[in-house]
Write an enzyme that holds these catalytic residues in place. Structure first.
Site, PDB file in Angstrom:
ATOM      1  N   GLU A 122      -6.817  -3.228   5.230  1.00 51.05           N
ATOM      2  CA  GLU A 122      -7.902  -2.346   5.622  1.00 51.05           C
ATOM      3  C   GLU A 122      -9.225  -3.034   5.296  1.00 51.05           C
ATOM      4  O   GLU A 122      -9.356  -3.577   4.213  1.00 51.05           O
ATOM      5  CB  GLU A 122      -7.836  -1.012   4.873  1.00 51.05           C
ATOM      6  N   ALA A 255      -8.117   0.341  -4.899  1.00 54.00           N
ATOM      7  CA  ALA A 255      -6.704   0.341  -4.559  1.00 54.00           C
ATOM      8  C   ALA A 255      -6.549   0.600  -3.070  1.00 54.00           C
ATOM      9  O   ALA A 255      -7.518   0.914  -2.389  1.00 54.00           O
ATOM     10  CB  ALA A 255      -5.959   1.415  -5.351  1.00 54.00           C
ATOM     11  N   MET A 256      -5.301   0.483  -2.598  1.00 57.40           N
ATOM     12  CA  MET A 256      -5.046   0.595  -1.162  1.00 57.40           C
ATOM     13  C   MET A 256      -3.733   1.312  -0.895  1.00 57.40           C
ATOM     14  O   MET A 256      -2.706   0.995  -1.498  1.00 57.40           O
ATOM     15  CB  MET A 256      -5.044  -0.827  -0.563  1.00 57.40           C
ATOM     16  N   GLU A 257      -3.793   2.244   0.058  1.00 60.60           N
ATOM     17  CA  GLU A 257      -2.701   3.190   0.306  1.00 60.60           C
ATOM     18  C   GLU A 257      -1.637   2.708   1.285  1.00 60.60           C
ATOM     19  O   GLU A 257      -0.978   3.537   1.931  1.00 60.60           O
ATOM     20  CB  GLU A 257      -3.303   4.491   0.842  1.00 60.60           C
ATOM     21  N   ASN A 258      -1.397   1.408   1.421  1.00 65.83           N
ATOM     22  CA  ASN A 258      -0.381   0.905   2.355  1.00 65.83           C
ATOM     23  C   ASN A 258       0.886   1.751   2.273  1.00 65.83           C
ATOM     24  O   ASN A 258       1.344   2.103   1.191  1.00 65.83           O
ATOM     25  CB  ASN A 258      -0.013  -0.535   1.998  1.00 65.83           C
ATOM     26  N   HIS A 290      -5.201   9.633  -5.580  1.00 67.71           N
ATOM     27  CA  HIS A 290      -5.911   9.380  -4.325  1.00 67.71           C
ATOM     28  C   HIS A 290      -5.040   8.581  -3.349  1.00 67.71           C
ATOM     29  O   HIS A 290      -4.846   8.986  -2.197  1.00 67.71           O
ATOM     30  CB  HIS A 290      -7.210   8.629  -4.633  1.00 67.71           C
ATOM     31  N   GLU A 291      -4.507   7.477  -3.820  1.00 63.26           N
ATOM     32  CA  GLU A 291      -3.710   6.630  -2.921  1.00 63.26           C
ATOM     33  C   GLU A 291      -2.435   7.347  -2.498  1.00 63.26           C
ATOM     34  O   GLU A 291      -2.020   7.263  -1.348  1.00 63.26           O
ATOM     35  CB  GLU A 291      -3.372   5.283  -3.581  1.00 63.26           C
ATOM     36  N   GLU A 313     -11.033   9.469   4.122  1.00 64.11           N
ATOM     37  CA  GLU A 313     -11.567   9.223   2.770  1.00 64.11           C
ATOM     38  C   GLU A 313     -12.237  10.458   2.171  1.00 64.11           C
ATOM     39  O   GLU A 313     -12.005  10.782   1.007  1.00 64.11           O
ATOM     40  CB  GLU A 313     -12.519   8.019   2.772  1.00 64.11           C
TER      41      GLU A 313
HETATM   42  N1  ARG Z   1      -8.510   2.912   1.684  1.00 62.90           N
HETATM   43  C1  ARG Z   1      -8.783   2.423   0.365  1.00 62.90           C
HETATM   44  C2  ARG Z   1      -9.013   3.651  -0.478  1.00 62.90           C
HETATM   45  O1  ARG Z   1     -10.008   4.298  -0.450  1.00 62.90           O
HETATM   46  C3  ARG Z   1      -9.960   1.519   0.281  1.00 62.90           C
HETATM   47  C4  ARG Z   1      -9.734   0.168   0.843  1.00 62.90           C
HETATM   48  C5  ARG Z   1     -10.952  -0.387   1.405  1.00 62.90           C
HETATM   49  N2  ARG Z   1     -10.919  -1.799   1.408  1.00 62.90           N
HETATM   50  C6  ARG Z   1     -11.804  -2.543   2.056  1.00 62.90           C
HETATM   51  N3  ARG Z   1     -11.713  -3.806   1.947  1.00 62.90           N
HETATM   52  N4  ARG Z   1     -12.723  -2.058   2.806  1.00 62.90           N
HETATM   53  O2  ARG Z   1      -8.155   4.092  -1.126  1.00 62.90           O
HETATM   54 ZN    ZN Z   2      -9.141   6.273   0.011  1.00 60.29          ZN
END
Ligand code: ARG
Ligand code: ZN
Length: 849
Positions: A122, A255-258, A290-291, A313
């Site tokens: 993302e 963090a990232m929600e993959n 959140h994730e 978000e």
């Molecule tokens: N979707 C992620 C979150 O809010 C954020 C990741 C955004 N990363 C980026 N490189 N823009 O949990």
């Molecule tokens: Zn998020």
């Protein structure tokens, strides 16, 4: 040589994808400098397409071969991607590309961190992995085969096959490419299980580097709590047999929600009482939630395009704040959120980077992961809920999940479910998404013949590219108090829709004291001429905890402004009121700790600017110091009582109760240290058995100018722990005197443990410098110069983090001509740097205006 001006993309130019993906199969042959990615993608023409161009995104890829339906092709390659001629029926596209994860310091796409392979896709990182329609409205089922010699090979979904040197994963849920993830390395898991309410048995893992396995227990508990909460409160269940979390040291964001494979900045998941503060624990719990919550608000229902980022978000931040309120104290969470909103989002909304919660254009989407999209986006959900009520909110959410599961949606889709459930026209509410800027809400009151009337006027200042603003719908929660402190009117939500509007309360025996904008019911600046006496009264009597805190905050702020502008002495009304509040044992200790806080230097600078003064950062810092010293003299006795009364003797737990006690006793310690020169803090530093106590004590010692031995001891004790050493970097800079801030940052940037490639360390150093306004805005310009120098160095390595940190300069128009000239010179120097990234170019250009 400068590239041509970066191109903006516009929401209004949206067109549906020309081709959709039925399924994608990826094979990764991992090698640090030459990873091969072999893709096989089943496409079909989109019946809704407006053209038949076949374009796949792709950046920094070395194409080895490509084929359509098995026949080799020679596609057109540009720096942005690939074009080819394709049949007008379903077909299979295959490609093999080579990429270099070891050289990827931007931490976007596939990169390496401490020998481990890791991805961040993302928003638009997947195009750095292979050729693909890298846009969120193209959703597909992914199968992934990973070949490599790392012991652990992970991707999204369920593990379908594993053997020596390979693993295969299949994710049955269609997803956009930004949710793809791959991790490979020498990792250890902290395992657990969770049974969903319909009986699905889910394997849970937190994967970490060897040595960190003892830091996962709290994160795992937070994950299980989040899963239960989402079932109970939103009726949302997890939908795979496995949920993996991986901790990585080099990461641009939190963090990232993959899907099924969340990847975390290690600072947002690893914890122990010895190495993490209470605040760290609370943040970790919130980010894990959140994730996890993104699985429904983000993954199952995603965004049609990146302009809709707030759809996932804003809603997910709102959900995680509800979760924290339920797990801990709702008032304390609300107050902390508003402090943060004002510090980051109001600041953004007041400057050259102001943009709508749903922007209409962007150059680089990574520059829009902002406080406005996230935090103001969450405020909009809160307002919507307040306007329609809890029941309707619940119905609307259920309809949203039912109707849009598996889709890529827009804010229009989101508002439509509320409109349908309530029959309410939300056209005016939509302005909150479309118009930038923080509304100013002026109020005056009137009392006559038992009727009390509030006259409101709203006005939103112009923001870049938006000169005219329209009246918004503003939910204003109001309560009225009688002279003895009793509530004569319970909280009522007034719905303001006009530019000017009045609301009356009838049948009152005497003039009430109003408590306006309770619980901070709308993200506006409330302006009201009032007296210190009334503020002290509300601090003592308001039944709404937010407004009680707000009254104390306003009292402190007005006193500070008088000190700065007129050289006034510290306000005795504030000193007395704060003393009464602090010793009020009916109040939650965490609340009292917050109420002992003072407005930040940045808040004061903005307040002064709004009043037509030019803020002097040094004078602001001095006034705060003077008030803190005067307050310490005034309430030292109370502070000593509080310190004693709120020591925690039970074994450490990072819960709301213990954290609140520590927050209050440490606030007391800071007060005492201004009197005793750090004697008590030195004792606490020696005896501390958790990071909250140790860090608070060290910080008091630094503040008292008696920190040298502790600084060395802290380093000796923690040099092996990178997350604690981040704290060691930032605290020294935060506590340097304004004269020395830039020197401290510069000295630490040259320390052997500094690493420009690690965003956490870079932020610990330069983020800390920027958080000390008197030092950063030092009249010599040395703070500006140092930051610009380091941003220029970082940009070629990591454009995303560089661009984010440029916002340090966003307030430049507040300051005097000399400072403005100095800042402009640095902004120009950055802009003139050959090969400057698109990210940083966009940010500096917007800031420069
Ligand atoms: N979707 C992620 C979150 O809010 C954020 C990741 C955004 N990363 C980026 N490189 N823009 O949990
Ligand atoms: Zn998020």
């Amino acid at each position: 040589m400068k590239d041509a001006a970066p191109q903006a993309v516009y929401l209004s130019d949206y067109t549906p994808p020309a081709y959709l993906v039925n399924q994608v199969h990826l094979t990764f042959r991992l090698a640090p400098e030459a990873t091969r990615v072999i893709s096989k993608i089943a496409f079909r023409p989109n019946p809704e397409a407006q053209n038949s161009d076949f374009f796949l995104h792709g950046e920094n890829l070395r194409l080895i071969r490509a084929a359509i339906d098995g026949a080799e092709i020679k596609p057109d390659i540009t720096p942005e991607g690939l074009r080819a001629t394709v049949p007008d029926a379903p077909f299979t596209f295959e490609a093999e590309v080579e990429i270099n994860p070891a050289a990827n310091t931007a931490l976007e796409g596939l990169y390496m961190s401490n020998g481990m392979y890791c991805t961040q896709c993302e928003a638009e990182g997947f195009r750095k992995i292979t050729y693909y329609p890298d846009r969120p409205d193209v959703m597909s089922v992914f199968s992934v085969r990973i070949e490599g010699d790392a012991p652990v090979l992970l991707s999204n979904g369920d593990a379908v096959a594993q053997g020596a040197g390979f693993a295969e994963w299949h994710d049955p849920w269609p997803k956009p490419a930004y949710l793809f993830a791959l991790v490979a390395g020498d990792l250890i898991n902290h395992p657990d299980r969770f049974t969903t309410r319909s009986g699905r048995d889910v394997e849970l893992n937190i994967w970490v580097r060897p040595g960190d396995e003892g830091k996962c227990a709290f994160g795992m508990e937070a994950l299980k709590k989040s899963m239960t909460w989402d079932e109970e409160v939103y009726g949302r269940e997890y939908d795979l047999d496995i949920f993996n979390i991986v901790a990585v040291d080099d990461f641009n964001m939190g963090a990232m929600e993959n899907k099924g494979l969340n990847i975390f900045n290690s600072s947002c998941v690893l914890s122990t009482p010895e190495t993490s503060t209470d605040a760290n624990f609370e943040r970790i719990e919130a980010i894990i939630a959140h994730e996890y919550f993104h699985n429904w608000t983000g993954n199952r229902i995603t965004c049609r395009d990146w302009f809709q980022l707030c759809l996932k978000e804003g809603l997910t931040v709102y959900r995680d704040s509800e979760f924290t309120s339920d797990m801990r104290s709702a008032p304390v969470k609300r107050i902390s959120d508003v402090i943060d909103l004002r510090a980051r989002q109001f600041r953004e909304d007041n400057g050259p980077l102001a943009h709508p919660v749903r922007p209409a254009s962007f150059v680089e989407i990574n520059n829009f992961y902002t406080a406005t999209v996230y935090e103001k986006g969450a405020e909009l959900i809160g307002m919507l809920k307040r306007l329609v009520g809890d029941e309707a909110y619940k119905k609307a959410l259920n309809l949203y999940f039912e109707r849009h599961d598996g889709q890529a949606c827009t804010i229009e889709d989101w508002l439509a479910v509320f409109q349908e459930v309530t029959g309410r026209d939300l056209a005016q509410f939509k302005l909150w998404y479309e118009e930038a800027g923080t509304p100013r809400l002026k109020v005056r009151d009137e009392f006559k013949d038992g009727t009390y009337t509030l006259h409101f006027e709203q006005q939103t200042p112009a923001t870049p590219g938006q000169d005219t603003k329209h009246p918004r719908v503003i939910p204003i929660a109001v309560g009225l108090l009688g002279a003895n402190g009793d509530e004569v009117q319970e909280t009522r939500v007034l719905e303001m829709t006009q530019a000017a509007q009045s609301f009356s309360f009838h049948g009152l025996a005497s003039r009430p004291i109003p408590s306006i904008l309770r619980d901070f019911s709308a993200p506006v600046v409330l302006e009201r001429d009032t007296t210190n006496a009334e503020r002290a009264f509300l601090l003592a009597h308001d039944t709404d905890p937010f407004n009680k805190w707000e009254a104390g905050r306003a009292l402190a702020r007005d006193g500070l402004i008088a000190m700065i502008r007129e050289g006034a002495a510290p306000d005795p009304a504030y000193l007395d009121a704060v003393q009464t509040m602090a010793r009020d044992e009916t109040l939650d200790p965490a609340f009292r700790a917050l109420a002992l806080g003072l407005p930040s230097e940045d808040d004061l600078a903005q307040a002064l600017f709004d009043m037509g003064s030019t803020p002097d950062p040094q004078a602001i810092w001095e006034a705060l110091e003077q008030l803190r010293n005067a307050r310490a003299k005034h309430i030292e006795g109370v502070a000593r009582e509080l310190y004693k009364a709120h020591q925690v003797t039970a074994p450490y737990r990072p819960d709301a109760e213990q954290s609140g006690a520590r927050a209050l006793s440490n606030a007391a310690l800071a007060i005492i240290s201004r009197i005793d020169g750090g004697a008590l803090a030195a004792r606490q530093f020696e005896s501390a058995d958790n990071m909250t106590q140790q860090l608070a004590a060290w910080s008091c010692l630094l503040q008292a100018g008696a920190g040298e031995a502790a600084t060395q001891a802290f380093y000796d004790q923690w040099q092996g722990d990178r997350l604690v050493i981040d704290k060691w970097f930032s605290l020294q800079i935060v506590h340097a005197s304004p004269e020395d801030t830039a020197e401290a940052a510069s000295r630490l940037a040259n320390h052997a443990d500094f690493n420009i490639r690690n965003p956490n360390r870079f932020r610990a150093t330069f983020g800390a410098m920027v958080m000390s306004p008197a030092g950063f805005h030092h009249a010599s310009g040395k703070g500006y110069r140092l930051l610009a120098e380091w941003l220029i160095r970082l940009d070629p390595l990591n454009p995303q983090t560089t661009a984010r940190m440029c916002s340090a300069f966003e307030t430049w128009r507040r300051y005097d001509a000399a400072r403005q000239t100095l800042i402009k010179a640095e902004l120009d120097r950055i802009l003139d740097t050959p090969g400057l990234s698109r990210d940083t170019t966009e940010m500096v250009t917007r800031i420069r205006g």
